[in-house]
Design a protein around this motif. Structure first.
Motif, PDB file in Angstrom:
ATOM      1  N   LYS A  50      40.327  68.342   3.192  1.00  0.00           N
ATOM      2  CA  LYS A  50      40.952  70.699   3.295  1.00  0.00           C
ATOM      3  C   LYS A  50      39.253  70.167   3.064  1.00  0.00           C
ATOM      4  O   LYS A  50      39.225  71.263   3.714  1.00  0.00           O
ATOM      5  N   CYS A 106      44.429  74.826   6.935  1.00  0.00           N
ATOM      6  CA  CYS A 106      43.939  73.087   6.698  1.00  0.00           C
ATOM      7  C   CYS A 106      44.493  72.943   5.245  1.00  0.00           C
ATOM      8  O   CYS A 106      45.007  71.312   5.225  1.00  0.00           O
ATOM      9  N   SER A 107      45.615  73.541   4.673  1.00  0.00           N
ATOM     10  CA  SER A 107      46.705  72.657   4.424  1.00  0.00           C
ATOM     11  C   SER A 107      47.856  72.375   4.752  1.00  0.00           C
ATOM     12  O   SER A 107      47.990  71.166   4.232  1.00  0.00           O
ATOM     13  N   PRO A 145      43.954  64.184  -0.324  1.00  0.00           N
ATOM     14  CA  PRO A 145      44.379  65.814   0.267  1.00  0.00           C
ATOM     15  C   PRO A 145      42.739  66.382   0.335  1.00  0.00           C
ATOM     16  O   PRO A 145      42.614  67.710   1.530  1.00  0.00           O
ATOM     17  N   HIS A 146      42.022  66.683  -0.638  1.00  0.00           N
ATOM     18  CA  HIS A 146      40.876  66.957  -1.464  1.00  0.00           C
ATOM     19  C   HIS A 146      39.826  67.241  -0.309  1.00  0.00           C
ATOM     20  O   HIS A 146      39.313  67.787   0.323  1.00  0.00           O
ATOM     21  N   CYS A 165      46.463  69.120   6.338  1.00  0.00           N
ATOM     22  CA  CYS A 165      46.250  67.904   5.201  1.00  0.00           C
ATOM     23  C   CYS A 165      47.415  67.612   4.527  1.00  0.00           C
ATOM     24  O   CYS A 165      46.909  66.730   2.973  1.00  0.00           O
ATOM     25  N   ARG A 166      48.477  68.237   4.706  1.00  0.00           N
ATOM     26  CA  ARG A 166      49.732  68.156   3.715  1.00  0.00           C
ATOM     27  C   ARG A 166      49.922  66.987   3.029  1.00  0.00           C
ATOM     28  O   ARG A 166      50.871  66.461   2.110  1.00  0.00           O
TER      29      ARG A 166
END
Length: 107
Positions: free
Chosen positions: A67, A53-54, A63-64, A57-58
């Motif tokens: 993720k 997921c990082s 992003p939070h 979603c980078r």
């Protein structure tokens, strides 16, 4: 026929209910502990959802949030599509999850 007292009836009913409960628990345990077939074992593979997921979603503007949603989808499907967007066909389960409003849940 001899009359059965109320306390005897209560004991008999209690024993029947306990035996039914034990039977259901044993049956449920057997279903959980059965070995998955070859077609299910591939579905049960666990992946590192945090890393997947990082990577997914980078480039997200949030992003939070991305993720968190991705992590939920990954836990349910054990799959995250490659890349930062699109590629939904690589993981049909991930692509099929929707919100209550009918929008796609997974980023």
């Amino acid at each position: 026929m001899a009359a059965i007292s109320k306390s005897s009836r209560a004991v008999i009913v209690s024993l029947l209910l306990v035996s039914l409960l034990v039977f259901n628990l044993v049956e449920a345990d057997e279903k959980v502990n059965t070995n998955p077939g070859p077609e299910q074992s591939s579905l049960l593979k666990k992946i590192d959802c945090g890393a997947a997921c990082s990577a997914r979603c980078r480039l997200s503007s949030r992003p939070h949030l991305c993720k968190r949603a991705c992590g939920t989808c990954c836990q349910r499907c054990s799959c995250v599509p490659p890349g930062t967007a699109g590629n939904q066909e690589a993981c049909p389960c991930y692509a099929s999850l929707t919100t209550h409003g009918g929008r796609r849940k997974c980023p």
